[in-house]
Design an enzyme around this catalytic site. Structure first.
Site, mmCIF file in Angstrom:
data_model
loop_
_atom_site.group_PDB
_atom_site.id
_atom_site.type_symbol
_atom_site.label_atom_id
_atom_site.label_comp_id
_atom_site.label_asym_id
_atom_site.label_seq_id
_atom_site.Cartn_x
_atom_site.Cartn_y
_atom_site.Cartn_z
ATOM 1 N N MET A 135 0.997 -1.167 -0.124
ATOM 2 C CA MET A 135 -0.080 -0.298 0.108
ATOM 3 C C MET A 135 0.905 1.434 0.084
ATOM 4 S SD MET A 135 -3.089 0.686 0.013
ATOM 5 C CE MET A 135 -4.742 1.069 0.744
ATOM 6 N N GLY A 136 2.261 1.509 -0.762
ATOM 7 C CA GLY A 136 2.853 2.186 -1.138
ATOM 8 C C GLY A 136 1.650 3.569 -2.305
ATOM 9 N N ARG A 137 2.101 4.070 -3.096
ATOM 10 C CA ARG A 137 2.160 5.840 -3.749
ATOM 11 C C ARG A 137 0.549 4.701 -4.903
ATOM 12 N NH1 ARG A 137 7.109 7.271 -3.523
ATOM 13 N NH2 ARG A 137 7.457 5.442 -5.401
ATOM 14 N N ILE A 138 1.353 3.515 -4.849
ATOM 15 C CA ILE A 138 0.169 3.178 -6.398
ATOM 16 C C ILE A 138 -0.433 2.131 -5.121
ATOM 17 C CG2 ILE A 138 0.349 1.449 -8.571
ATOM 18 C CD1 ILE A 138 3.816 2.003 -8.819
ATOM 19 N N ARG B 161 5.770 -6.809 -9.917
ATOM 20 C CA ARG B 161 7.431 -6.968 -11.276
ATOM 21 C C ARG B 161 7.005 -8.318 -11.145
ATOM 22 N NH1 ARG B 161 8.164 -2.995 -12.558
ATOM 23 N NH2 ARG B 161 10.552 -2.405 -12.169
ATOM 24 N N GLU C 31 10.987 -12.393 -17.878
ATOM 25 C CA GLU C 31 10.117 -11.702 -18.955
ATOM 26 C C GLU C 31 10.925 -10.877 -19.321
ATOM 27 O OE1 GLU C 31 7.837 -8.653 -16.376
ATOM 28 O OE2 GLU C 31 8.934 -6.777 -17.501
ATOM 29 N N HIS D 7 4.533 -6.255 -19.705
ATOM 30 C CA HIS D 7 4.759 -4.431 -18.903
ATOM 31 C C HIS D 7 4.231 -3.053 -19.710
ATOM 32 C CE1 HIS D 7 8.317 -4.631 -15.503
ATOM 33 N NE2 HIS D 7 7.761 -3.102 -15.868
ATOM 34 N N ALA E 238 1.888 -1.429 -17.910
ATOM 35 C CA ALA E 238 0.714 -0.662 -16.782
ATOM 36 C C ALA E 238 1.515 0.672 -16.299
ATOM 37 C CB ALA E 238 1.488 -0.195 -15.417
#
Ligand code: 8YV
Length: 323
Positions: free
Chosen positions: A155-158, A239, A268, A286, A288
């Protein structure tokens, strides 16, 4: 006095190169040829700075071959491609691009949630294959996103930006994080803190937003997947490596997990081939953070870090803990 020499490891926007060229002798790679570790070491042997991406591994072995290197500035918020300890030991400043990609990445997470729950890509592929002969009541029955319980792990910024968007869908938002957020932030996100076990057990949709590190390697593996509802959906735009892809394939095949939306993968761009055979996965390469505006900001932020690192020694997004 000769100007510092810097390498830009992959193709960037012309404005990024123009900005760097005001300060440095720039070696670009507009052909976008991925560099092997040997080629990277050769290219960096006489450079003081580098603008890097997740495709280049910056570790002790590389740094030992680059005696002039003073700064490595990643065009990414994630920096698991950089051995920070090795950089710090060699006095190399390392930076990332936090903040500028949060909103775009959160938007894309919602895109993955909707596409997976509502079977957007699966039904489109079927339609394009000429299979649609007419409307049917039970055609491509999906799962409702509105009023679902969204579990956010990391639950960081993103993660917080995803939580705020979930409110528009009347979702119940639960989260788990290494550190519980302040009551004020929890309130602004309309999110309730729960244990990891509770998160896994209650989420209709579980979305991951943590960095990759040894501590988060396979944080979602067979054991965690087994604790989730068989009707649940897993989303990963964080990730590759935070999910055990082989365990995920098994759960999806067995039907112990309903579906997954994945933008990142272990190893990947090589995918576990089983993913390609499954209909209940949405797979994206990848992307996003990939909007025109955000990728421009990421590249420019990294370039600004490089200029600051080599001119003042104080880049805004310094990662080394002891500098
Ligand atoms: C990047 C990302 O596109 O910022 C990150 O950590 O995963 C993506 O936004 C990618 O890492 C480019 O290096």
């Amino acid at each position: 006095m000769s100007r510092p020499r810097v390498l830009v490891t992959r193709e960037v926007f012309q404005e990024t190169l123009d900005y760097l060229a005001r300060y440095f002798d720039v070696t670009p790679n507009q052909a976008d040829t991925p560099m092997s570790p040997v080629a990277l070491a050769q290219a960096l042997a006489d450079k003081e700075g580098a603008l890097t991406t997740l495709s280049e591994r910056v570790d002790a072995a590389l740094l030992a071959q680059c005696p002039k290197l003073k700064a490595v500035c990643n065009i990414a918020v994630g920096f698991n491609n950089i051995d920070l300890k090795a950089c710090t030991e060699r006095g190399v400043l390392a930076t990332n691009t936090p903040g500028v990609l949060d909103a775009s990445t959160a938007d894309f997470t919602l895109a993955l949630i909707l596409a997976t729950a509502r079977r957007v890509t699966e039904s489109e592929a079927w339609l394009r294959a000429g299979q649609w002969s007419g409307w049917k009541l039970k055609q491509f029955l999906g799962t409702d996103v509105h009023h679902a319980t969204l579990g956010i792990l990391g639950m960081g910024r993103i993660g917080q930006a995803v939580a705020r968007r979930a409110r528009g869908f009347d979702m119940t938002v639960l989260y788990h994080n290494t550190r519980r957020l302040s009551a004020e932030v929890e309130k602004s996100c309309h999110a309730a803190y729960v244990s990891m076990d509770e998160l896994l057990a209650r989420a209709d949709i579980l979305t991951l937003h943590m960095p990759y590190s040894p501590a988060t390697h396979h944080i979602i593996g067979a054991k965690e997947l087994a604790r989730m509802k068989s009707t649940a959906i897993l989303i990963n735009a964080a990730r590759g490596g935070v999910v055990d892809d082989a365990a995920l394939v098994e759960a999806l095949k067995r039907g112990t997990l309903a579906a997954a939306g994945l933008d990142v993968f272990e190893n990947e761009p090589t995918l576990n081939p089983e993913f390609l055979k499954l209909k209940n996965v949405v797979l994206t390469p990848h992307i996003a953070s990939s909007t025109e505006a955000t990728r421009r900001k990421m590249a420019l932020t990294a370039a600004e870090n490089l200029v600051a690192a080599l001119t003042t020694g104080k880049p805004p997004n310094l990662l080394n803990p002891t500098f």
